[in-house]
Design a protein around this motif. Structure first.
Motif, mmCIF file in Angstrom:
data_model
loop_
_atom_site.group_PDB
_atom_site.id
_atom_site.type_symbol
_atom_site.label_atom_id
_atom_site.label_comp_id
_atom_site.label_asym_id
_atom_site.label_seq_id
_atom_site.Cartn_x
_atom_site.Cartn_y
_atom_site.Cartn_z
ATOM 1 N N ASP A 247 10.538 -12.899 -35.813
ATOM 2 C CA ASP A 247 11.722 -12.046 -35.961
ATOM 3 C C ASP A 247 11.285 -10.617 -36.268
ATOM 4 N N ILE A 248 10.376 -10.495 -37.221
ATOM 5 C CA ILE A 248 9.962 -9.175 -37.698
ATOM 6 C C ILE A 248 9.090 -8.468 -36.653
ATOM 7 N N LEU A 249 8.070 -9.176 -36.158
ATOM 8 C CA LEU A 249 7.154 -8.533 -35.213
ATOM 9 C C LEU A 249 7.844 -8.151 -33.912
ATOM 10 N N SER A 250 8.856 -8.934 -33.508
ATOM 11 C CA SER A 250 9.494 -8.598 -32.231
ATOM 12 C C SER A 250 10.344 -7.335 -32.346
ATOM 13 N N ASP A 251 10.904 -7.050 -33.509
ATOM 14 C CA ASP A 251 11.597 -5.768 -33.669
ATOM 15 C C ASP A 251 10.600 -4.616 -33.579
ATOM 16 N N ALA A 252 9.446 -4.790 -34.222
ATOM 17 C CA ALA A 252 8.431 -3.723 -34.184
ATOM 18 C C ALA A 252 7.952 -3.520 -32.746
ATOM 19 N N ALA A 253 7.661 -4.625 -32.061
ATOM 20 C CA ALA A 253 7.168 -4.525 -30.681
ATOM 21 C C ALA A 253 8.215 -3.872 -29.793
ATOM 22 N N ALA A 254 9.481 -4.212 -30.047
ATOM 23 C CA ALA A 254 10.560 -3.663 -29.231
ATOM 24 C C ALA A 254 10.598 -2.144 -29.347
ATOM 25 N N MET A 255 10.425 -1.665 -30.548
ATOM 26 C CA MET A 255 10.549 -0.228 -30.766
ATOM 27 C C MET A 255 9.417 0.552 -30.102
ATOM 28 N N LEU A 256 8.273 -0.115 -29.887
ATOM 29 C CA LEU A 256 7.165 0.550 -29.194
ATOM 30 C C LEU A 256 7.587 0.999 -27.811
ATOM 31 N N THR A 257 8.542 0.274 -27.255
ATOM 32 C CA THR A 257 8.940 0.556 -25.871
ATOM 33 C C THR A 257 9.979 1.650 -25.793
ATOM 34 N N GLY A 258 10.299 2.279 -26.905
ATOM 35 C CA GLY A 258 11.238 3.396 -26.856
ATOM 36 C C GLY A 258 12.555 3.035 -27.486
ATOM 37 N N SER A 259 13.082 1.882 -27.140
ATOM 38 C CA SER A 259 14.343 1.484 -27.738
ATOM 39 C C SER A 259 14.483 -0.009 -27.709
ATOM 40 N N ILE A 260 14.974 -0.547 -28.788
ATOM 41 C CA ILE A 260 15.253 -1.976 -28.834
ATOM 42 C C ILE A 260 16.390 -2.298 -27.858
ATOM 43 N N GLY A 261 17.073 -1.277 -27.410
ATOM 44 C CA GLY A 261 18.163 -1.447 -26.452
ATOM 45 C C GLY A 261 17.730 -1.827 -25.052
ATOM 46 N N MET A 262 16.423 -1.948 -24.833
ATOM 47 C CA MET A 262 15.904 -2.250 -23.496
ATOM 48 C C MET A 262 15.464 -3.697 -23.333
ATOM 49 N N LEU A 263 15.363 -4.442 -24.457
ATOM 50 C CA LEU A 263 14.615 -5.697 -24.359
ATOM 51 C C LEU A 263 15.459 -6.959 -24.315
ATOM 52 N N PRO A 264 15.242 -7.753 -23.280
ATOM 53 C CA PRO A 264 15.947 -9.025 -23.138
ATOM 54 C C PRO A 264 15.174 -10.132 -23.847
ATOM 55 N N SER A 265 15.769 -11.308 -23.944
ATOM 56 C CA SER A 265 15.010 -12.452 -24.450
ATOM 57 C C SER A 265 15.579 -13.733 -23.853
ATOM 58 N N ALA A 266 14.734 -14.757 -23.898
ATOM 59 C CA ALA A 266 15.142 -16.086 -23.435
ATOM 60 C C ALA A 266 14.803 -17.082 -24.520
ATOM 61 N N SER A 267 15.681 -18.062 -24.735
ATOM 62 C CA SER A 267 15.400 -19.138 -25.688
ATOM 63 C C SER A 267 15.599 -20.452 -24.942
ATOM 64 N N LEU A 268 14.531 -21.226 -24.854
ATOM 65 C CA LEU A 268 14.549 -22.401 -23.980
ATOM 66 C C LEU A 268 14.382 -23.687 -24.775
ATOM 67 N N ASN A 269 14.977 -24.763 -24.271
ATOM 68 C CA ASN A 269 14.758 -26.059 -24.913
ATOM 69 C C ASN A 269 13.962 -26.986 -23.999
ATOM 70 N N GLU A 270 13.806 -28.243 -24.433
ATOM 71 C CA GLU A 270 12.941 -29.139 -23.669
ATOM 72 C C GLU A 270 13.595 -29.664 -22.404
ATOM 73 N N SER A 271 14.937 -29.543 -22.312
ATOM 74 C CA SER A 271 15.558 -30.051 -21.092
ATOM 75 C C SER A 271 15.918 -28.932 -20.120
ATOM 76 N N GLY A 272 15.314 -27.766 -20.332
ATOM 77 C CA GLY A 272 15.486 -26.701 -19.345
ATOM 78 C C GLY A 272 16.731 -25.858 -19.528
ATOM 79 N N GLN A 273 17.455 -26.074 -20.621
ATOM 80 C CA GLN A 273 18.592 -25.205 -20.905
ATOM 81 C C GLN A 273 18.079 -23.900 -21.505
ATOM 82 N N GLY A 274 18.814 -22.832 -21.290
ATOM 83 C CA GLY A 274 18.362 -21.560 -21.841
ATOM 84 C C GLY A 274 19.494 -20.711 -22.353
#
Ligand code: IPM
Ligand code: MG
Length: 359
Positions: A247-274
């Motif tokens: 949670d913490i590192l991904s906010d920091a990494a996001a800001m490196l790219t200029g804006s957290i407003g640019m970054l998408p994400s995916a959350s996947l489970n074992e049956s292929g739902q996302g």
């Protein structure tokens, strides 16, 4: 497998940004993407309507969907709710947990056009392309026991940081596979100098490594990782870590790219739902003003097409459209810099749609 997509706009800027992403989704449908789209309430809006941030009807629709597009949840209106189980965030955490969405992929990519928008020097961030693989259904976010209780005449708050070997192995495999498809470097982030749970984490990662001989595994303590991310971020390819550190590192990494407003994400489970969502939150301070950046949500649609519907061509087309709009110098306020044109949320959506159609 169903072809249903559930859109959950949520709170704050959520409805504005998902509206733009839904227009892109509709354009994909017009180009042959065979999906059914429906909408439901989650978060604070769902609490106001049903007294529950994750109403049974929403959860049922989510279970039946192949993919979920979520805007953001939360806002000051609900911050004083004492009962954590009624807080908007619980809607999001409940979805993650109920659907078993354990594998959270958070890419941090610097668009060359936005190097100026980063708070770091262009030479430090140019070419940045990191993938954070965050465990999303375990760790201290969900560990039991937890609570606030009276002990010896004062209140004590406590949470439990717990991971089983199987949970660590499961996320480890996602990360090794991801590294295999990318730069073949995996950095596992822990706090094994202090916390037993992460000693186990490190052991399990080491145990998996021989199965992926083409991937170079390294380990880093989380405090050092935070420092390295802002010192020399390009040393990283794939990072794998637990729920809270991620949670913490991904906010920091996001800001490196200029804006957290640019970054998408995916959350996947074992049956292929996302479930697909922007990494940023509901930004209540700018909600309803038509100034939020819809690009992270639009790029989340691209991730959805790639991971849930195996439509790399359409995904690539969305990403190329975003690139084109940035090339043309259009920026929402969060990524504006000298010589660019500041546009509204809707104008940005218009421009991406036009670029998508024109490609
Ligand atoms: C995130 C958010 C959530 C989290 C909040 C809204 C519960 O910060 O997705 O990173 O902590 O996971
Ligand atoms: Mg976060």
């Amino acid at each position: 497998m169903t072809r249903k997509i559930l859109v959950l706009p949520g709170d704050g800027i959520g409805p504005e940004i998902t509206a733009q992403a839904s227009r892109i989704l509709a354009a994909c449908q017009a180009r042959g993407l065979d999906v059914e789209v429906e909408e439901a309430l989650v978060g604070g809006g769902a609490y106001d309507e049903y007294g529950d941030p994750l109403p049974a009807g929403t959860l049922e629709k989510a279970r039946a969907a192949r993919a979920i597009l979520l805007g953001a949840v939360g806002g000051p209106k609900w911050d004083r709710l004492e009962d954590l189980s009624k807080r908007p965030e619980k809607g999001l955490l409940g979805l993650r947990k109920s659907l078993g969405l354990f594998g959270n992929l958070r890419p941090a990519i610097l668009y060359p056009q936005l190097a100026e928008a980063s708070s770091l020097k262009p030479e430090v961030v140019s070419g940045l392309d990191i993938m954070i693989v965050r465990e999303l259904t375990g760790g201290i976010y969900f560990g039991q026991p937890r609570g606030i209780e009276e002990r010896d005449g004062e209140r004590v708050g406590f949470n439990t940081y717990v991971y089983s070997e199987s949970e660590i192995e499961r996320i480890g495999r996602v990360a090794f596979e991801m590294a295999r498809k990318r730069g073949k470097k995996l950095c596992s982030v822990d706090k094994a100098n202090v916390l037993e749970v992460t000693i186990l984490w490190r052991e399990v990662m080491d145990r998996l490594a021989p199965e992926y001989p083409d991937v170079e595994l390294s380990h880093m303590y989380v405090d050092n990782a935070a420092m390295q991310l802002v010192r020399a971020p390009r040393q990283f390819d794939v990072i794998v870590t637990g729920n809270m550190f991620g949670d913490i590192l991904s906010d920091a990494a996001a800001m490196l790219t200029g804006s957290i407003g640019m970054l998408p994400s995916a959350s996947l489970n074992e049956s292929g739902q996302g479930m697909y969502e922007p990494c940023h939150g509901s930004a209540p301070d700018i909600a309803g003003q038509n100034i939020a950046n819809p690009l992270a949500t639009i790029l989340s649609v691209a991730m959805m097409l790639r991971y849930s519907f195996d439509e790399p061509a359409l995904a690539g087309r969305i990403e190329a459209a975003v690139g084109k709009v940035l090339d043309d110098g259009l920026r929402t306020a969060d990524i504006a810099s000298e010589g660019t044109r500041t546009v509204s949320t809707v104008e940005m959506g218009d421009a991406v749609l036009a670029a998508f159609e024109g490609l």
